[in-house]
Design a protein around this motif. Sequence first.
Motif, PDB file in Angstrom:
ATOM      1  N   UNK A   1     -11.972  44.350  -1.916  1.00 36.87           N
ATOM      2  CA  UNK A   1     -12.213  42.907  -2.335  1.00 36.87           C
ATOM      3  C   UNK A   1     -11.460  42.125  -1.421  1.00 36.87           C
ATOM      4  N   UNK A   2     -12.019  41.170  -0.642  1.00 36.81           N
ATOM      5  CA  UNK A   2     -11.269  40.213   0.143  1.00 36.81           C
ATOM      6  C   UNK A   2     -10.780  38.977  -0.639  1.00 36.81           C
ATOM      7  N   UNK A   3      -9.528  38.802  -0.477  1.00 37.21           N
ATOM      8  CA  UNK A   3      -8.561  37.849  -1.343  1.00 37.21           C
ATOM      9  C   UNK A   3      -8.025  36.855  -0.119  1.00 37.21           C
ATOM     10  N   UNK A   4      -8.159  35.681  -0.536  1.00 41.24           N
ATOM     11  CA  UNK A   4      -7.514  34.607   0.084  1.00 41.24           C
ATOM     12  C   UNK A   4      -6.395  33.984  -0.603  1.00 41.24           C
ATOM     13  N   UNK A   5      -4.983  34.070   0.066  1.00 39.22           N
ATOM     14  CA  UNK A   5      -3.884  33.566  -0.632  1.00 39.22           C
ATOM     15  C   UNK A   5      -3.516  32.183  -0.113  1.00 39.22           C
ATOM     16  N   UNK A   6      -3.789  31.288  -0.844  1.00 39.42           N
ATOM     17  CA  UNK A   6      -3.501  29.868  -0.335  1.00 39.42           C
ATOM     18  C   UNK A   6      -2.013  29.319  -0.468  1.00 39.42           C
ATOM     19  N   UNK A  48     -13.307  30.643   4.481  1.00 39.52           N
ATOM     20  CA  UNK A  48     -13.985  31.799   5.056  1.00 39.52           C
ATOM     21  C   UNK A  48     -15.142  32.519   4.440  1.00 39.52           C
ATOM     22  N   UNK A  49     -16.118  32.884   4.950  1.00 39.07           N
ATOM     23  CA  UNK A  49     -17.274  33.706   3.939  1.00 39.07           C
ATOM     24  C   UNK A  49     -16.748  35.080   3.419  1.00 39.07           C
ATOM     25  N   UNK A  50     -17.322  35.651   2.624  1.00 36.45           N
ATOM     26  CA  UNK A  50     -17.002  36.762   2.308  1.00 36.45           C
ATOM     27  C   UNK A  50     -15.530  36.939   1.152  1.00 36.45           C
ATOM     28  N   UNK A  51     -14.988  35.946   0.729  1.00 34.75           N
ATOM     29  CA  UNK A  51     -13.969  35.823  -0.111  1.00 34.75           C
ATOM     30  C   UNK A  51     -14.449  36.052  -1.259  1.00 34.75           C
TER      31      UNK A  51
END
Length: 280
Positions: A1-6, A48-51
Amino acid sequence: MRVLLVGGTSSLAQTLIPLLRERYELLTAGRKGCDVELDLCSRDIQIPDGIECVVNVAAAFGSKEPTDILQATDVNVLGVMKLCHASSKAGAKHLVHISSIFSDLDSASPFFGAYSLSKRHSEDVAQFCGREFHLPVAVLKPSQIYGVGPGFRRHQPFLYTIMDKAQGHEDINLFGSNDPLRNFIHAQDVARIISAVIATKIEGTYPCVHPDNVTYSQIAAAAISAFASKSKVAFLKDKPDIPSNGFACDETLFRLLDYFPRISMEQGMRMEVAHRRQAS
């Protein structure tokens, strides 16, 4: 799983990043020093795409100054709105927003301020945008977060001043004659909870406070024990009393995740001692 941490350079993020990298493909986002440049105050936010999952730990803490109040609103409220929209637009399947239990404070509380107000609004905004943008949202409301290292000192100066005094064998003087309550939760517990929320894709809004409130004297005693200090604790009864700010623990989230906070104040102090000895 792709995760984005802001909020990827925050103190909580520094504890969260190693844990999430063990389990997920992680990208960090922030104004600088992150994989993805992202400013919650900017008009146009792009994910980004795919998150698959976006985790927001970014926050502005505000003060009584008008400019800081505006910044808290920009980051904590409008920023969350823009982040929800961008996440939905990019096809994310889940957003985890970290708010604060201070959002539950009565507006007459001496601890209620721009931070509490903006976090309260952020929770409504996150749930509203999640519904409007068809984005599953989880909102977590931790109590005061502390952890290992100097990164947490800025937001918990009282706690780290007590540690410093215990380490230096200085006496610890507490104002007033009462022994006020606080609720602290360790960053490592919060990180494990966030990771579990990502894995289980939980939705909804949940308090996230330590099961045990602690008094000032208990905090001081934990520090004195951990540092094997000769410090003494005294209450300065000629000084004004300090009000309590404890919270009752709602176990709903912990039961859903089958995880309860494990790090007591005594253990947290011992972890800080070990860190300081290693760093010296």
